[in-house]
Design an enzyme around this catalytic site. Structure first.
Site, PDB file in Angstrom:
ATOM      1  N   SER A 119      11.979   6.818   7.883  1.00 13.07           N
ATOM      2  CA  SER A 119      11.612   6.627   9.293  1.00 13.07           C
ATOM      3  C   SER A 119      12.002   5.227   9.758  1.00 13.07           C
ATOM      4  CB  SER A 119      10.099   6.818   9.449  1.00 13.07           C
ATOM      5  OG  SER A 119       9.708   6.587  10.782  1.00 13.07           O
ATOM      6  N   SER A 152      11.076   6.529  15.311  1.00 10.42           N
ATOM      7  CA  SER A 152       9.844   6.244  16.056  1.00 10.42           C
ATOM      8  C   SER A 152      10.229   5.901  17.485  1.00 10.42           C
ATOM      9  CB  SER A 152       9.110   5.069  15.409  1.00 10.42           C
ATOM     10  OG  SER A 152       8.646   5.453  14.132  1.00 10.42           O
ATOM     11  N   LEU A 153       9.945   6.803  18.407  1.00 13.55           N
ATOM     12  CA  LEU A 153      10.418   6.638  19.786  1.00 13.55           C
ATOM     13  C   LEU A 153       9.297   6.131  20.709  1.00 13.55           C
ATOM     14  CD1 LEU A 153      13.065   7.251  21.453  1.00 13.55           C
ATOM     15  CD2 LEU A 153      11.882   9.281  22.222  1.00 13.55           C
ATOM     16  N   HIS A 154       8.249   6.925  20.822  1.00 12.96           N
ATOM     17  CA  HIS A 154       7.000   6.551  21.507  1.00 12.96           C
ATOM     18  C   HIS A 154       7.055   6.393  23.024  1.00 12.96           C
ATOM     19  CE1 HIS A 154       5.758   6.279  17.441  1.00 12.96           C
ATOM     20  NE2 HIS A 154       6.225   5.072  17.206  1.00 12.96           N
ATOM     21  N   CYS A 160       5.261  -3.970  16.659  1.00 15.56           N
ATOM     22  CA  CYS A 160       4.863  -2.827  17.494  1.00 15.56           C
ATOM     23  C   CYS A 160       3.366  -2.980  17.786  1.00 15.56           C
ATOM     24  CB  CYS A 160       5.139  -1.518  16.764  1.00 15.56           C
ATOM     25  SG  CYS A 160       6.876  -1.328  16.290  1.00 15.56           S
ATOM     26  N   GLU A 175       0.826  -1.202   0.000  1.00 10.85           N
ATOM     27  CA  GLU A 175       0.000   0.000   0.000  1.00 10.85           C
ATOM     28  C   GLU A 175       0.860   1.252   0.000  1.00 10.85           C
ATOM     29  OE1 GLU A 175      -4.242  -1.109   2.017  1.00 10.85           O
ATOM     30  OE2 GLU A 175      -2.619  -0.714   3.401  1.00 10.85           O
ATOM     31  N   CYS A 214       5.240  -6.361   7.699  1.00 11.93           N
ATOM     32  CA  CYS A 214       6.388  -5.951   8.516  1.00 11.93           C
ATOM     33  C   CYS A 214       6.674  -7.063   9.513  1.00 11.93           C
ATOM     34  CB  CYS A 214       6.062  -4.651   9.258  1.00 11.93           C
ATOM     35  SG  CYS A 214       7.463  -4.005  10.215  1.00 11.93           S
ATOM     36  N   CYS A 267       3.539   8.613   0.730  1.00 11.18           N
ATOM     37  CA  CYS A 267       4.040   7.722   1.781  1.00 11.18           C
ATOM     38  C   CYS A 267       4.253   6.342   1.157  1.00 11.18           C
ATOM     39  CB  CYS A 267       3.014   7.666   2.912  1.00 11.18           C
ATOM     40  SG  CYS A 267       3.490   6.568   4.260  1.00 11.18           S
ATOM     41  N   ASN A 270      -4.069   6.657  15.611  1.00 13.40           N
ATOM     42  CA  ASN A 270      -5.128   6.252  14.692  1.00 13.40           C
ATOM     43  C   ASN A 270      -5.602   4.872  15.099  1.00 13.40           C
ATOM     44  OD1 ASN A 270      -4.910   8.589  12.918  1.00 13.40           O
ATOM     45  ND2 ASN A 270      -2.891   7.759  12.427  1.00 13.40           N
ATOM     46  N   GLY A 312       6.254  -1.623   6.666  1.00 15.39           N
ATOM     47  CA  GLY A 312       7.615  -2.149   6.722  1.00 15.39           C
ATOM     48  C   GLY A 312       8.598  -1.274   7.474  1.00 15.39           C
ATOM     49  N   GLU A 313       9.773  -1.851   7.734  1.00 14.81           N
ATOM     50  CA  GLU A 313      10.850  -1.154   8.430  1.00 14.81           C
ATOM     51  C   GLU A 313      11.966  -0.881   7.409  1.00 14.81           C
ATOM     52  OE1 GLU A 313      11.733   0.477  11.093  1.00 14.81           O
ATOM     53  OE2 GLU A 313      13.777   0.509  10.330  1.00 14.81           O
ATOM     54  N   CYS A 366      -1.293   6.897   9.555  1.00 15.40           N
ATOM     55  CA  CYS A 366      -0.136   6.218  10.156  1.00 15.40           C
ATOM     56  C   CYS A 366      -0.576   4.997  10.936  1.00 15.40           C
ATOM     57  CB  CYS A 366       0.598   7.125  11.138  1.00 15.40           C
ATOM     58  SG  CYS A 366       1.015   8.730  10.509  1.00 15.40           S
ATOM     59  N   CYS A 388       0.492  -0.800  15.963  1.00 16.25           N
ATOM     60  CA  CYS A 388       0.529  -0.642  14.501  1.00 16.25           C
ATOM     61  C   CYS A 388      -0.121  -1.834  13.816  1.00 16.25           C
ATOM     62  CB  CYS A 388       1.973  -0.494  14.027  1.00 16.25           C
ATOM     63  SG  CYS A 388       2.113  -0.316  12.238  1.00 16.25           S
TER      64      CYS A 388
END
Ligand code: SAH
Length: 331
Positions: free
Chosen positions: A183, A207-209, A113, A88, A109, A102, A283, A154-155, A324, A116
């Site tokens: 990212s 991406s810390l979070h 996480c 996508e 992935c 994007c 989201n 994906g990463e 996201c 996600c």
């Protein structure tokens, strides 16, 4: 063919262009990068060559399966690779005229996480640079694009060579390196390679979070593998080499990571010379509740009070599950 060699199926293209002058591949790439939808548009190619290419060489390595349009103008496209992997990509249209695409770097992935949706679907495989560029080219055929973020499925740092190859070609599509962002969750081997090899001013986002290690591990199991201190040190190395600040992405989860004390810990962790924070409204993907606008505002205010440059991300495409963390397909 130099830098054009990864685009489309190289073997097929080489075969089709056998006996043609060497500049043909470059000519074709120039048309495609500017948004040509088919070989028939490439008026500086001999007509028989155009016809032969149209018959034998698909213009894209991925096929569009479905497209959804959001009320806010966002477009989400679902593609299939030639071996059937779902991919996508999203086009975001902003009021100031900015057009951001994007891109996905993998089908699915392998990381998990918890907030996600992509992590919940089956992992397929790494995508090739061509498969990433073809996502962007799909939207380039609709209109001009000026920003790209590698923030889809994906990463990127698990597929860093192909991501770098794709990023290097984006200026041909009208997207400069300064307007390109990669990212990562902090996958250290790939991140090191990215910092070592990319001397173009491509932007880095982390991406810390969560600033607390235990909480971060709970939200993102990858944190047990690559400790945050090492990841932040690598981000600092990027800043020292490129003089570009690193974006910190922080998704706001009610009652989990959105308390004012947690903003304080985050501010203590980050050097404002090196980092800027981008708070992301959560989201819905099932497992969490998003922070209230009030909690987000208080968190933002605390970071700013402590000198950390902070913005709140504008949510796009939520009604079509294009925002996201929402990219996931059933198969
Ligand atoms: N794997 C990379 C690239 C994907 S970027 C990375 O994680 O950085 C996608 C961004 O959206 C990441 O910052 C991710 O943490 C964030 N995200 C994931 N799920 C989300 C959700 N449900 N709501 C808001 N943001 C989310």
């Amino acid at each position: 063919m130099g830098r054009y060699r990864d685009w489309v199926n190289l073997d097929l293209l080489t075969e089709e262009l056998a006996g043609e002058p060497a500049y043909r591949a470059r000519q074709i790439w120039a048309w495609v990068a500017r948004g040509a939808a088919g070989y028939h548009e490439m008026t500086d190619l001999p007509a028989p060559l155009r016809a032969r290419l149209a018959e034998r060489l698909p213009i894209s390595t991925i096929e569009l399966e479905h497209e959804a349009r959001s009320r806010d103008g966002t477009v989400k496209a679902l593609f299939r690779t030639s071996d059937g992997q779902p991919v996508e990509a999203v086009l975001m249209r902003f009021r100031d005229g900015r057009r951001t695409v994007c891109l996905s770097s993998q089908s699915g992935c392998p990381l998990t996480c918890t907030f996600c949706a992509t992590g919940q679907m089956r992992f397929g495989r790494n995508l090739t640079a061509s498969e990433m560029l073809d996502q962007a080219l799909h939207f380039r055929r609709l209109e001009t694009i000026d920003h790209v973020v590698f923030m889809g499925m994906g990463e990127p740092m698990l597929n860093v060579d192909e991501v770098i190859a794709a990023a290097r070609r984006l200026p041909d599509l009208g997207v400069t390196h300064r307007r390109t962002t990669v990212s990562t969750v902090g996958w250290l081997p790939g991140l090191r390679k990215f910092v070592d090899e990319v001397d173009e001013p491509v932007r880095l986002a982390l991406s810390l979070h969560a600033a607390e290690p235990a909480l971060r591990s709970q939200l993102m199991p990858v944190n047990d593998r690559y400790p945050l201190a090492d990841v932040l040190a690598e981000c600092r190395r990027y800043f020292e080499l490129r003089s570009r600040k690193v974006f910190i992405e922080y998704v706001m989860l009610a009652g989990v990571n959105d308390r004012v004390e947690q903003a304080r810990s985050l501010a203590e962790l980050l050097d404002p010379q090196v980092f800027k924070v981008n708070l992301i409204p959560y989201n819905p993907t099932g497992s969490f509740t998003g922070s209230s606008p009030k909690a987000i505002a208080a968190f933002e205010a605390e970071l700013k009070r402590r000198g950390i440059p902070t913005t709140v991300r504008l949510t796009r495409g939520r009604d079509i599950a294009a925002a996201c963390g929402q990219l996931a397909t059933a198969s």
